[in-house]
Design a protein around this motif. Structure first.
Motif, PDB file in Angstrom:
ATOM      1  N   THR A   1      54.314  51.330  38.646  1.00 44.51           N
ATOM      2  CA  THR A   1      54.400  49.890  38.881  1.00 44.51           C
ATOM      3  C   THR A   1      53.910  49.641  40.309  1.00 44.51           C
ATOM      4  N   ALA A   2      53.403  48.440  40.521  1.00 44.27           N
ATOM      5  CA  ALA A   2      52.844  48.127  41.833  1.00 44.27           C
ATOM      6  C   ALA A   2      53.010  46.643  42.116  1.00 44.27           C
ATOM      7  N   ASP A   3      52.993  46.312  43.392  1.00 41.32           N
ATOM      8  CA  ASP A   3      53.006  44.910  43.833  1.00 41.32           C
ATOM      9  C   ASP A   3      51.851  44.781  44.826  1.00 41.32           C
ATOM     10  N   LEU A   4      50.854  43.973  44.467  1.00 42.48           N
ATOM     11  CA  LEU A   4      49.638  43.864  45.279  1.00 42.48           C
ATOM     12  C   LEU A   4      49.488  42.458  45.841  1.00 42.48           C
ATOM     13  N   GLN A   5      49.275  42.403  47.148  1.00 39.70           N
ATOM     14  CA  GLN A   5      48.911  41.151  47.815  1.00 39.70           C
ATOM     15  C   GLN A   5      47.628  41.425  48.598  1.00 39.70           C
ATOM     16  N   VAL A   6      46.624  40.600  48.402  1.00 39.92           N
ATOM     17  CA  VAL A   6      45.361  40.762  49.123  1.00 39.92           C
ATOM     18  C   VAL A   6      45.166  39.533  50.009  1.00 39.92           C
ATOM     19  N   ILE A   7      44.946  39.775  51.303  1.00 40.88           N
ATOM     20  CA  ILE A   7      44.764  38.693  52.276  1.00 40.88           C
ATOM     21  C   ILE A   7      43.324  38.691  52.757  1.00 40.88           C
TER      22      ILE A   7
ATOM     23  N   ALA B   1      41.585  49.537  40.336  1.00 39.19           N
ATOM     24  CA  ALA B   1      41.500  48.073  40.374  1.00 39.19           C
ATOM     25  C   ALA B   1      41.532  47.558  41.811  1.00 39.19           C
ATOM     26  N   VAL B   2      42.319  48.204  42.661  1.00 40.34           N
ATOM     27  CA  VAL B   2      42.363  47.793  44.070  1.00 40.34           C
ATOM     28  C   VAL B   2      40.983  47.981  44.700  1.00 40.34           C
ATOM     29  N   GLN B   3      40.368  49.119  44.428  1.00 44.53           N
ATOM     30  CA  GLN B   3      39.018  49.351  44.970  1.00 44.53           C
ATOM     31  C   GLN B   3      38.028  48.322  44.415  1.00 44.53           C
TER      32      GLN B   3
ATOM     33  N   ALA C   1      54.338  35.848  46.422  1.00 49.39           N
ATOM     34  CA  ALA C   1      53.771  36.660  47.499  1.00 49.39           C
ATOM     35  C   ALA C   1      53.022  37.884  46.991  1.00 49.39           C
ATOM     36  N   GLY C   2      52.496  37.799  45.766  1.00 53.40           N
ATOM     37  CA  GLY C   2      51.752  38.936  45.245  1.00 53.40           C
ATOM     38  C   GLY C   2      51.750  38.956  43.728  1.00 53.40           C
ATOM     39  N   THR C   3      51.292  40.068  43.180  1.00 57.67           N
ATOM     40  CA  THR C   3      51.257  40.257  41.735  1.00 57.67           C
ATOM     41  C   THR C   3      51.823  41.622  41.392  1.00 57.67           C
ATOM     42  N   ASN C   4      52.863  41.627  40.568  1.00 59.88           N
ATOM     43  CA  ASN C   4      53.393  42.897  40.086  1.00 59.88           C
ATOM     44  C   ASN C   4      52.553  43.386  38.921  1.00 59.88           C
ATOM     45  N   MET C   5      52.350  44.698  38.881  1.00 64.34           N
ATOM     46  CA  MET C   5      51.481  45.318  37.895  1.00 64.34           C
ATOM     47  C   MET C   5      52.183  46.523  37.297  1.00 64.34           C
ATOM     48  N   GLU C   6      51.924  46.757  36.034  1.00 65.78           N
ATOM     49  CA  GLU C   6      52.410  47.971  35.371  1.00 65.78           C
ATOM     50  C   GLU C   6      51.226  48.580  34.636  1.00 65.78           C
ATOM     51  N   GLY C   7      50.988  49.873  34.855  1.00 64.78           N
ATOM     52  CA  GLY C   7      49.862  50.520  34.192  1.00 64.78           C
ATOM     53  C   GLY C   7      49.743  51.959  34.648  1.00 64.78           C
ATOM     54  N   GLU C   8      48.600  52.549  34.373  1.00 63.79           N
ATOM     55  CA  GLU C   8      48.340  53.904  34.833  1.00 63.79           C
ATOM     56  C   GLU C   8      48.062  53.886  36.341  1.00 63.79           C
ATOM     57  N   LEU C   9      48.648  54.830  37.041  1.00 63.10           N
ATOM     58  CA  LEU C   9      48.450  54.927  38.494  1.00 63.10           C
ATOM     59  C   LEU C   9      46.966  54.914  38.857  1.00 63.10           C
ATOM     60  N   ALA C  10      46.172  55.719  38.166  1.00 65.02           N
ATOM     61  CA  ALA C  10      44.742  55.807  38.497  1.00 65.02           C
ATOM     62  C   ALA C  10      44.045  54.465  38.263  1.00 65.02           C
TER      63      ALA C  10
ATOM     64  N   VAL D   1      43.375  37.506  41.085  1.00 66.27           N
ATOM     65  CA  VAL D   1      44.215  37.591  39.880  1.00 66.27           C
ATOM     66  C   VAL D   1      43.332  37.589  38.632  1.00 66.27           C
ATOM     67  N   GLY D   2      42.242  36.849  38.684  1.00 61.85           N
ATOM     68  CA  GLY D   2      41.295  36.884  37.571  1.00 61.85           C
ATOM     69  C   GLY D   2      40.719  38.274  37.349  1.00 61.85           C
ATOM     70  N   LEU D   3      40.424  38.977  38.437  1.00 58.32           N
ATOM     71  CA  LEU D   3      39.934  40.354  38.316  1.00 58.32           C
ATOM     72  C   LEU D   3      41.004  41.263  37.711  1.00 58.32           C
ATOM     73  N   LEU D   4      42.246  41.079  38.139  1.00 60.02           N
ATOM     74  CA  LEU D   4      43.332  41.919  37.603  1.00 60.02           C
ATOM     75  C   LEU D   4      43.511  41.692  36.105  1.00 60.02           C
ATOM     76  N   LYS D   5      43.315  40.438  35.679  1.00 63.07           N
ATOM     77  CA  LYS D   5      43.529  40.119  34.261  1.00 63.07           C
ATOM     78  C   LYS D   5      42.488  40.768  33.358  1.00 63.07           C
ATOM     79  N   GLN D   6      41.373  41.218  33.931  1.00 66.22           N
ATOM     80  CA  GLN D   6      40.360  41.907  33.119  1.00 66.22           C
ATOM     81  C   GLN D   6      40.794  43.328  32.752  1.00 66.22           C
ATOM     82  N   HIS D   7      41.867  43.786  33.379  1.00 71.83           N
ATOM     83  CA  HIS D   7      42.352  45.142  33.110  1.00 71.83           C
ATOM     84  C   HIS D   7      43.489  45.095  32.093  1.00 71.83           C
TER      85      HIS D   7
END
Lengths: 92, 92, 92, 92
Positions: free
Chosen positions: B4-10, B55-57, B41-50, B26-32
């Motif tokens: 699980t992850a919590d991502l905020q991009v500034i 997705a961050v890259q 203050a961010g977006t929580n995510m659940e998925g494969e670590l890799a 968030v639109g990019l994240l939704k493609q995954h």
């Protein structure tokens, strides 16, 4: 793409002192081709964005393999296109 | 390995309001194939670590391609071996 | 001065599961006059900057009094002068 | 109660480079009676918990007074009861 990062990894369930785990994590980072600057609340890194992210994954996998049950990483990750980001360039 | 992850991009240099950039991210994240929960203050995510790290890259590369000059991501990343980490399991 | 914040408190030395401590911390936050939104990796808060900071101090003191040996708080704190910062205004 | 902290303050709307603001913020911290260690992604602090939190509030107020429109602080804050937390004790 070059990036700078600040990584802190917190093992949960390892007790109050987590120094042994932190030393192992910094040891893992030193096996990579990063510029590293450890500080009191994490380790600053300079390198390729993809390599930094791969190192984070490797640390989670390696620490779990060593027995860590739960790990939370706090990663600050910075990239910019106007110049190459470096740790040296971020110092006051 | 699930995470699980919590991502905020500034985005820096985009002005005081960064809503347009946040919506793009968030639109990019939704493609995954993640379970996503946006919050103030961010977006929580659940998925494969890799996949989360990839997705961050991708977000950094895509946002720079769209014109963002400087990006700082704040990522909380959690893995555990005693059970599968889920966003649902972290709710109170 | 009004502020929004995202607070996550990690107890170290409490074992792998920290749900009991997180519930106590959110219980302490609910005693204040904040707008609160809990999420999978923290609690978003809206209120007076001074009150939010005082609540963070109170949580550390109260949790230590309840037996927590080591606490790390991760606080994102935002203020702005162009408009009143609200959690509602930060939602997508 | 003694604490250690790692503070990073990000001004939004100040442009791509925020070095001037960071220098002002570190200058404000130096007016306090903290042990300070600046690093590439923030400033580590050692002092009284209440004083550290008061300094964060003062920084937001002072930077807004100097013209910053939007500020996000990222604060890691640590306290412990088994020993006095120090920056020196956290070094590897």
């Amino acid at each position: 793409m070059k990036a700078t990062a600040d990584l802190q990894v917190i093992p949960l369930g390892a007790g109050v002192s987590v120094r042994k785990e932190i030393e192992q994590i910094v040891g893992l980072l030193k096996q990579h081709d990063f510029i590293l600057e450890t500080h009191a609340a994490g380790t600053n890194m300079e390198g390729e964005l993809a390599d930094i992210l791969a190192a984070v994954q490797q640390i989670h996998e390696a620490m779990h393999a060593k027995g860590s049950v739960r790990l939370i990483s706090y990663l600050k990750l910075e990239t910019r296109t106007d110049k190459v980001p470096t740790l040296a360039g971020k110092r006051l």
